[in-house]
Design a protein around this motif. Structure first.
Motif, short mmCIF file in Angstrom:
data_model
loop_
_atom_site.label_atom_id
_atom_site.label_comp_id
_atom_site.label_asym_id
_atom_site.label_seq_id
_atom_site.Cartn_x
_atom_site.Cartn_y
_atom_site.Cartn_z
N SER A 110 -23.46 49.88 8.49
CA SER A 110 -22.97 50.81 9.51
C SER A 110 -23.49 52.23 9.27
CB SER A 110 -21.44 50.83 9.52
OG SER A 110 -20.95 51.75 10.46
N GLY A 152 -20.70 53.45 13.10
CA GLY A 152 -19.43 52.76 13.24
C GLY A 152 -19.13 52.32 14.67
N ASP A 158 -26.64 51.60 13.55
CA ASP A 158 -25.83 50.47 13.12
C ASP A 158 -26.67 49.20 13.20
OD1 ASP A 158 -23.66 52.14 12.83
OD2 ASP A 158 -22.80 51.67 14.78
N THR A 180 -26.51 45.12 12.80
CA THR A 180 -25.59 43.98 12.75
C THR A 180 -26.33 42.70 13.09
OG1 THR A 180 -23.81 45.44 13.49
CG2 THR A 180 -23.40 43.07 13.61
#
Length: 433
Positions: A43, A46, A294, A296
């Motif tokens: 992250s 966030g 970020d 992911t």
């Protein structure tokens, strides 16, 4: 529309639970694959969120109706839209599918449910409710795995790729970045929006192409109430069926894809179990580009029953070298079986639609939405329409595929208003509560 007198709603007969379970057992021709998954992230802002649910059920209480959902929500300008979409989108999708359907019927209804709900709720399952004054937005890549069938709906620039057994890599999403997507640029400008780069002192233009007003570089997203009306929440939807050789899904936010191509991501984690694979993809992206956003990643393995050794968890105390040797041997065994099973074909495409215009999705067939009573129904909410009530889905659309505004399918007044809002033709495309 008329006051509603004489309007009859189209009701479907409910099917007893025992009958549904019996139908599921009879229609099951292939064994259920094993689904293994892993997740990793780093992250910076966030604003990335994710969902991994493997215990969803089409028919409550019927274990044979279980399916899995995996999703990534990449927020921008705050995290409120991403959080709210994560908490509500699945319920909207499920609420848009009629009850009492068998598995094949359910799978056929799923792509439409992701775009135009069949109940009189939301025109699009991706058009959600946000808090008053909220200006954040989010991209979404939403993946449903039901045995060998994979259905993906997406807005924005997160991505889902499929690495089928045998090494073929295909993309199951479309990037909605104005910089890269010519069709979306044309849609925005044809609707009256402006596409251009940010201008600084002296008239110098910098950065990616953006939509003005607002300056968003994406053409589709959820939320973003402070940007132009031309940013729509209508998803690209694709549904495919894997052969019983299985395959691997890699679902990731743009922090991954800004650093790696689809082929690079697939190659970087080849031969690793899902959990280690997700970590390796993130590690490779950070090695290539650094942590600038970020980052992911979700990896989902759809494993044939005969390859159950692939889904066995690794011993906790097993060292990394032994783990890699174990998985290398398992992979070799799986590949030998995959070559036999995938001789005919690896992936069958069942559905694909990416238009942002409902008229193009529904087509020109005037028989669509005709009820058994002989009256016409709203093509979206299924309410019966009197002859004077229906509004053609093509009426007044500059993207109309028909020059005849009286040509069906037809919508009721409420759904026509929602259609206009969903397509960015009026400001209230997201209802405020």
């Amino acid at each position: 529309m008329a006051s509603g007198e004489g309007r009859r709603h189209h009701h479907r007969n409910l099917v007893p639970l025992a009958a549904l379970i019996s139908r599921e057992m009879k229609s099951e021709k292939m064994e259920r694959p094993t689904v293994r998954y892993g997740y990793a992230a780093q992250s910076r802002k966030g604003e990335d969120y994710f969902m991994m649910k493997t215990d969803c059920q089409r028919v409550p209480g019927n274990s044979s109706s279980t399916f899995s959902v995996f999703a990534i929500f990449d927020g921008h300008n705050g995290n409120a839209a991403a959080i709210f979409t994560k908490e509500n989108l699945l319920n909207h999708v499920m609420g848009a599918i009629p009850r009492g359907l068998g598995r094949e019927e359910w799978l056929q209804a799923l792509p439409r449910a992701l775009v135009a709900g069949q109940q009189d709720k939301l025109m699009s399952s991706f058009t959600i409710f946000l808090l008053p004054g909220e200006t954040s937005g989010t991209t979404v890549t939403f993946v449903i795995v039901d045995r060998w069938t994979v259905t993906v709906a997406s807005v924005g620039d997160s991505r889902c790729i499929l690495n089928a057994q045998g090494g073929a890599v295909s993309t199951l999403t479309v990037d909605h970045r104005l910089e890269d997507n010519v069709e979306e640029r044309e849609r925005v400008t044809a609707s009256g929006g402006e596409v251009g780069r940010l201008s600084i002192v002296g008239g110098v233009e910098i950065g990616p192409l953006r939509c003005w007003p607002g300056g968003l570089c994406l053409s589709r997203s959820i939320g973003d109430m402070d940007v132009g009306e031309f940013i729509v929440p209508i998803p690209y939807v694709k549904q495919v069926k894997l052969s019983n050789a299985g395959g691997r899904l890699i679902i990731a936010s743009d922090g991954i894809w800004d650093a790696l191509s689809s082929e690079m991501a697939a190659k970087s984690c080849h031969g690793l179990p899902a959990e280690l694979a997700a970590r390796q993809v993130v590690k490779e992206a950070l090695r290539t580009r650094g942590l600038k956003d970020d980052t992911t990643c979700i990896v989902v393995d759809i494993i044939p029953p005969d390859n159950s050794v692939l889904s066995s968890p690794l011993p906790k105390k097993q060292n990394k070298l032994r783990s890699l040797i174990f998985w290398k041997r398992s992979l070799d065994s799986a590949n030998k079986l995959a070559k036999k099973l995938s001789a005919v074909g690896i992936v069958e495409e069942l559905f694909e639609e990416g238009s942002a215009m409902l008229a193009e999705r529904l087509g020109n067939d005037s028989s669509v939405g005709q009820s058994t009573s002989g009256l016409f129904m709203c093509a979206v909410c299924q309410v019966d329409l009197a002859p004077s009530e229906g509004i053609s889905v093509h009426a007044g659309s500059i993207f109309s595929t028909s020059s005849k505004p009286w040509q069906g399918p037809f919508l009721c007044a409420d759904c026509r208003n929602k259609k206009d809002a969903m397509e960015g033709k009026c400001r209230s495309r997201v209802k405020v509560v």
